[in-house]
Enzyme design. Structure first.
Site, PDB file in Angstrom:
ATOM      1  N   TYR A 168      27.338 -32.142  37.092  1.00  0.00           N
ATOM      2  CA  TYR A 168      28.066 -31.365  35.552  1.00  0.00           C
ATOM      3  C   TYR A 168      29.174 -30.942  35.645  1.00  0.00           C
ATOM      4  CZ  TYR A 168      23.043 -31.085  35.366  1.00  0.00           C
ATOM      5  OH  TYR A 168      21.404 -30.324  35.113  1.00  0.00           O
TER       6      TYR A 168
ATOM      7  N   ARG B 168      18.289 -25.541  29.523  1.00  0.00           N
ATOM      8  CA  ARG B 168      19.039 -25.080  30.708  1.00  0.00           C
ATOM      9  C   ARG B 168      20.444 -25.989  31.383  1.00  0.00           C
ATOM     10  NH1 ARG B 168      18.301 -21.145  35.290  1.00  0.00           N
ATOM     11  NH2 ARG B 168      18.682 -22.325  36.885  1.00  0.00           N
TER      12      ARG B 168
END
Length: 248
Positions: free
Chosen positions: A245, A213
């Site tokens: 991220y 993911r």
């Protein structure tokens, strides 16, 4: 060299999963080096593994080295070759997430269910629970979309051309769910077991549903999607959990 793979496997006492992994790695090796095994072709093969994880590299090198020794024993090679499989892992206090080479995920495999589960996570960012609830009626392969309904509404996701062939094969049966068990979904543990077996077969045992993911997130970010857009694709209420991220 490919003709020696099955006799080599027969000479070893391997579990079925391990045998499938050996076969995959050796076919890939033979396709790359062809009939010419020498220091140069072996060096090129080692370079081709540079995008893999340390565990995957060590596994593939170990498998190929065993095969090379077998070929020498069978006099298929006049010289004995052995690649250096000592790989030093680099460590840091804060591990950095990087995009992986995922070409092995699309290759032919005996673990079809686990492969499709992995691709649905990798390509669409779905969780095992979401995958368990997928019905054939949710897919429109003609329009290349998946409509996923949840308590937060309907998410419409585009199906890539790379993913379509796997879905076309999986949706041929007359059943309710994509992964159907007597018109009921399989257990969550079943999905994790199928995924684990597939990942082990391609030398990626260290990966998980969560890490796949994360690969989806990194790939979408690299494709230019904003943090809000990725949050919407994942069905998240807020993009807060994605901030790490986008700070990389």
């Amino acid at each position: 060299m490919i003709a020696f793979i099955e006799p080599f496997l027969a000479s070893k006492s391997l579990a079925n999963n391990s045998q499938q992994s050996y076969r995959y790695d050796l076919r890939q090796f033979c396709q790359q080096v062809g009939q010419r095994i020498n220091p140069e072709t072996l060096a090129l093969y080692q370079q081709s593994l540079s995008g893999l994880t340390v565990a995957a590299k060590k596994r593939k090198l170990s498998t190929v080295n065993q095969f090379l020794y077998y070929l020498y024993q069978q006099k298929a090679l006049t010289d004995y070759f052995k690649m250096d499989d000592r790989i030093e892992a680099s460590f840091s206090l804060k591990p950095q997430l990087t995009r992986l080479d995922t070409s092995a995920f699309y290759a032919e495999t005996a673990f079809l269910k686990g492969q499709l589960i992995a691709l649905l996570i990798l390509e669409l960012g779905l969780t095992p629970s979401e995958i368990a609830g997928l019905r054939l009626a949710d897919f429109d392969l003609g329009l290349q979309v998946l409509r996923l309904q949840s308590h937060r509404g309907i998410r419409v996701m585009t199906l890539s051309k790379a993913l379509l062939p796997f879905l076309e094969k999986a949706t041929e049966a007359q059943q309710l769910y994509l992964f159907d068990h007597d018109a009921k979904p399989f257990s969550r543990q079943w999905f994790f077991n199928q995924l684990r077996d597939f990942l082990e077969s391609i030398g990626c045992a260290e990966l998980s549903a969560q890490s796949l993911r994360e690969q989806f997130i990194l790939n979408e970010k690299a494709a230019g999607k904003s943090i809000i857009e990725v949050a919407q694709l994942l069905g998240l209420k807020s993009p807060i959990t994605l901030e790490k991220y986008y700070k990389m």
